[in-house]
Design a protein around this motif. Sequence first.
Motif, PDB file in Angstrom:
ATOM      1  N   VAL A  17       0.862  -1.180   0.000  1.00  0.00           N
ATOM      2  CA  VAL A  17       0.000   0.000   0.000  1.00  0.00           C
ATOM      3  C   VAL A  17       0.902   1.234   0.000  1.00  0.00           C
ATOM      4  CG1 VAL A  17      -1.875   1.219   1.178  1.00  0.00           C
ATOM      5  CG2 VAL A  17      -1.711  -1.282   1.371  1.00  0.00           C
ATOM      6  N   MET A  18       0.949   1.927  -1.139  1.00  0.00           N
ATOM      7  CA  MET A  18       1.836   3.096  -1.266  1.00  0.00           C
ATOM      8  C   MET A  18       1.056   4.361  -0.906  1.00  0.00           C
ATOM      9  SD  MET A  18       5.063   2.692  -2.107  1.00  0.00           S
ATOM     10  CE  MET A  18       5.228   4.454  -2.330  1.00  0.00           C
ATOM     11  N   CYS A  19       0.969   4.593   0.384  1.00  0.00           N
ATOM     12  CA  CYS A  19       0.199   5.734   0.878  1.00  0.00           C
ATOM     13  C   CYS A  19       1.072   6.984   1.019  1.00  0.00           C
ATOM     14  CB  CYS A  19      -0.394   5.341   2.228  1.00  0.00           C
ATOM     15  SG  CYS A  19      -1.700   6.409   2.765  1.00  0.00           S
ATOM     16  N   ALA A  20       2.380   6.823   1.012  1.00  0.00           N
ATOM     17  CA  ALA A  20       3.287   7.960   1.223  1.00  0.00           C
ATOM     18  C   ALA A  20       3.119   9.015   0.137  1.00  0.00           C
ATOM     19  CB  ALA A  20       4.741   7.470   1.237  1.00  0.00           C
ATOM     20  N   ALA A  21       3.235  10.268   0.560  1.00  0.00           N
ATOM     21  CA  ALA A  21       3.221  11.387  -0.392  1.00  0.00           C
ATOM     22  C   ALA A  21       4.672  11.622  -0.818  1.00  0.00           C
ATOM     23  CB  ALA A  21       2.627  12.622   0.265  1.00  0.00           C
ATOM     24  N   PRO A  50      12.892  14.948 -11.748  1.00  0.00           N
ATOM     25  CA  PRO A  50      11.910  13.992 -11.231  1.00  0.00           C
ATOM     26  C   PRO A  50      12.567  12.978 -10.303  1.00  0.00           C
ATOM     27  CG  PRO A  50      11.795  14.132 -13.630  1.00  0.00           C
ATOM     28  CD  PRO A  50      13.020  14.887 -13.214  1.00  0.00           C
ATOM     29  N   THR A  51      11.844  12.588  -9.264  1.00  0.00           N
ATOM     30  CA  THR A  51      12.318  11.503  -8.394  1.00  0.00           C
ATOM     31  C   THR A  51      11.988  10.177  -9.081  1.00  0.00           C
ATOM     32  OG1 THR A  51      10.186  11.450  -7.280  1.00  0.00           O
ATOM     33  CG2 THR A  51      11.923  12.800  -6.262  1.00  0.00           C
ATOM     34  N   ARG A  52      12.513   9.082  -8.542  1.00  0.00           N
ATOM     35  CA  ARG A  52      12.108   7.770  -9.057  1.00  0.00           C
ATOM     36  C   ARG A  52      10.707   7.470  -8.527  1.00  0.00           C
ATOM     37  NH1 ARG A  52      16.844   3.896  -7.240  1.00  0.00           N
ATOM     38  NH2 ARG A  52      16.784   5.260  -5.438  1.00  0.00           N
ATOM     39  N   ASP A  53       9.814   7.003  -9.397  1.00  0.00           N
ATOM     40  CA  ASP A  53       8.449   6.697  -8.954  1.00  0.00           C
ATOM     41  C   ASP A  53       8.426   5.281  -8.370  1.00  0.00           C
ATOM     42  OD1 ASP A  53       5.654   5.955  -8.870  1.00  0.00           O
ATOM     43  OD2 ASP A  53       5.289   7.744 -10.084  1.00  0.00           O
ATOM     44  N   ILE A  54       8.268   5.190  -7.061  1.00  0.00           N
ATOM     45  CA  ILE A  54       8.327   3.880  -6.384  1.00  0.00           C
ATOM     46  C   ILE A  54       7.151   3.011  -6.815  1.00  0.00           C
ATOM     47  CG2 ILE A  54       8.477   2.702  -4.150  1.00  0.00           C
ATOM     48  CD1 ILE A  54       9.342   5.451  -2.952  1.00  0.00           C
ATOM     49  N   LEU A  55       5.955   3.617  -6.804  1.00  0.00           N
ATOM     50  CA  LEU A  55       4.746   2.859  -7.170  1.00  0.00           C
ATOM     51  C   LEU A  55       4.866   2.299  -8.584  1.00  0.00           C
ATOM     52  CD1 LEU A  55       1.847   2.011  -6.431  1.00  0.00           C
ATOM     53  CD2 LEU A  55       1.065   4.257  -7.212  1.00  0.00           C
ATOM     54  N   ALA A  56       5.259   3.154  -9.528  1.00  0.00           N
ATOM     55  CA  ALA A  56       5.371   2.696 -10.920  1.00  0.00           C
ATOM     56  C   ALA A  56       6.421   1.593 -11.040  1.00  0.00           C
ATOM     57  CB  ALA A  56       5.732   3.879 -11.823  1.00  0.00           C
ATOM     58  N   VAL A 114      -1.503  -1.288  -4.266  1.00  0.00           N
ATOM     59  CA  VAL A 114      -2.475  -0.224  -4.009  1.00  0.00           C
ATOM     60  C   VAL A 114      -1.758   1.122  -4.006  1.00  0.00           C
ATOM     61  CG1 VAL A 114      -4.235   0.640  -2.404  1.00  0.00           C
ATOM     62  CG2 VAL A 114      -3.754  -1.828  -2.533  1.00  0.00           C
ATOM     63  N   GLY A 115      -2.250   2.054  -4.835  1.00  0.00           N
ATOM     64  CA  GLY A 115      -1.668   3.392  -4.879  1.00  0.00           C
ATOM     65  C   GLY A 115      -2.670   4.421  -4.384  1.00  0.00           C
ATOM     66  N   PHE A 116      -2.192   5.614  -4.152  1.00  0.00           N
ATOM     67  CA  PHE A 116      -3.052   6.714  -3.718  1.00  0.00           C
ATOM     68  C   PHE A 116      -2.953   7.853  -4.722  1.00  0.00           C
ATOM     69  CE2 PHE A 116      -4.930   6.196   0.513  1.00  0.00           C
ATOM     70  CZ  PHE A 116      -4.538   4.893   0.738  1.00  0.00           C
ATOM     71  N   ALA A 117      -4.033   8.610  -4.835  1.00  0.00           N
ATOM     72  CA  ALA A 117      -4.011   9.778  -5.721  1.00  0.00           C
ATOM     73  C   ALA A 117      -4.645  10.946  -4.978  1.00  0.00           C
ATOM     74  CB  ALA A 117      -4.780   9.472  -7.005  1.00  0.00           C
ATOM     75  N   GLN A 125      -6.317   7.472 -14.665  1.00  0.00           N
ATOM     76  CA  GLN A 125      -5.102   7.590 -15.484  1.00  0.00           C
ATOM     77  C   GLN A 125      -3.888   7.074 -14.695  1.00  0.00           C
ATOM     78  OE1 GLN A 125      -4.655  11.622 -16.649  1.00  0.00           O
ATOM     79  NE2 GLN A 125      -3.992  11.093 -18.706  1.00  0.00           N
ATOM     80  N   LYS A 126      -3.841   7.436 -13.413  1.00  0.00           N
ATOM     81  CA  LYS A 126      -2.724   7.018 -12.555  1.00  0.00           C
ATOM     82  C   LYS A 126      -2.723   5.506 -12.397  1.00  0.00           C
ATOM     83  CE  LYS A 126      -1.746  10.753 -10.214  1.00  0.00           C
ATOM     84  NZ  LYS A 126      -1.863  11.802  -9.216  1.00  0.00           N
ATOM     85  N   LEU A 127      -3.927   4.936 -12.224  1.00  0.00           N
ATOM     86  CA  LEU A 127      -4.041   3.485 -12.061  1.00  0.00           C
ATOM     87  C   LEU A 127      -3.458   2.774 -13.280  1.00  0.00           C
ATOM     88  CD1 LEU A 127      -6.990   1.506 -10.594  1.00  0.00           C
ATOM     89  CD2 LEU A 127      -6.162   0.856 -12.833  1.00  0.00           C
TER      90      LEU A 127
HETATM   91  O1  C5P Z   1       1.884  10.742  -9.450  1.00  0.00           O
HETATM   92  P1  C5P Z   1       1.466  10.959  -8.029  1.00  0.00           P
HETATM   93  O2  C5P Z   1       2.567  11.463  -7.149  1.00  0.00           O
HETATM   94  O3  C5P Z   1       0.209  11.764  -7.847  1.00  0.00           O
HETATM   95  O4  C5P Z   1       1.079   9.476  -7.534  1.00  0.00           O
HETATM   96  C1  C5P Z   1       0.706   9.183  -6.230  1.00  0.00           C
HETATM   97  C2  C5P Z   1       0.988   7.738  -5.929  1.00  0.00           C
HETATM   98  O5  C5P Z   1       2.282   7.377  -6.420  1.00  0.00           O
HETATM   99  C3  C5P Z   1       1.027   7.454  -4.442  1.00  0.00           C
HETATM  100  O6  C5P Z   1       0.607   6.122  -4.227  1.00  0.00           O
HETATM  101  C4  C5P Z   1       2.500   7.647  -4.108  1.00  0.00           C
HETATM  102  O7  C5P Z   1       2.857   6.898  -2.954  1.00  0.00           O
HETATM  103  C5  C5P Z   1       3.173   7.106  -5.357  1.00  0.00           C
HETATM  104  N1  C5P Z   1       4.459   7.740  -5.704  1.00  0.00           N
HETATM  105  C6  C5P Z   1       5.633   6.987  -5.627  1.00  0.00           C
HETATM  106  N2  C5P Z   1       6.841   7.535  -5.967  1.00  0.00           N
HETATM  107  C7  C5P Z   1       6.911   8.811  -6.399  1.00  0.00           C
HETATM  108  C8  C5P Z   1       5.730   9.586  -6.501  1.00  0.00           C
HETATM  109  C9  C5P Z   1       4.527   9.025  -6.143  1.00  0.00           C
HETATM  110  O8  C5P Z   1       5.558   5.814  -5.228  1.00  0.00           O
HETATM  111  N3  C5P Z   1       8.090   9.318  -6.724  1.00  0.00           N
END
Ligand code: C5P
Length: 195
Positions: free
Chosen positions: A84-88, A115-121, A133-136, A148-150
């Motif tokens: 569950v990627m709830c972190a902002a 840009p940072t590395r996108d952990i969720l992606a 599970v991601g958050f928006a 779109q994010k999903l």
């Molecule tokens: O693209 P955005 O930041 O709005 O996406 C939010 C989702 O992506 C959240 O679940 C957040 O934890 C995750 N995220 C991530 N790595 C990042 C940016 C967002 O895992 N660098």
Amino acid sequence: MRFVVTAGPTREPIDPVRYLSNRSSGKMGYAIAEAAAEAGHNVLLISGPVNLAAPKSLELISALSSDEMYDVVHRHLDGTDVVVMCAAVADYKPATVSAHKIKKQDQALSLELIPTRDILASLGKEDRQFLLVGFAAETNDLEKNARQKLQQKNCDIIVANDVSTITSGMETDENEVTILLRDGEIKKIARAPRA
Ligand code: C5P
């Protein structure tokens, strides 16, 4: 089941005393992690810097920056059933980190952000063995942006919340969310306390 839950903001360093961050309190991620632990699951909570007490009956690892959180998440995926990627997580970080405190000057100062590395992606691989599970957090076009994010991040579920008002979203004790599933189903959860 084994859960990995991330919570809170990240801090992206500018110099030894300054950073970029956001208003995430971490309350939602902590509430989810505690609920999963209370339901009898084995939970690892990976937390950014927050002012919340460490919950009992679960493992907690701190991660300050997006890079640190990326590495901690990836090191703890073995045997995980639900992430569950709830972190902002910050979307951008300074291109360079100054080794010394940046001196105040009279002229304007520009910071280059990358840009940072996108952990969720990075977790959304087709052969993954866990539910993702991601958050928006959105201020407009909630469902459209969340859908779109999903798709872009290849999640199973996206939990979307409207952060444009002062009564829900960041730093509040209550929240209302819209849950979007991969198959197109949408569930609305009415306003409720986070914990
Ligand atoms: O693209 P955005 O930041 O709005 O996406 C939010 C989702 O992506 C959240 O679940 C957040 O934890 C995750 N995220 C991530 N790595 C990042 C940016 C967002 O895992 N660098």
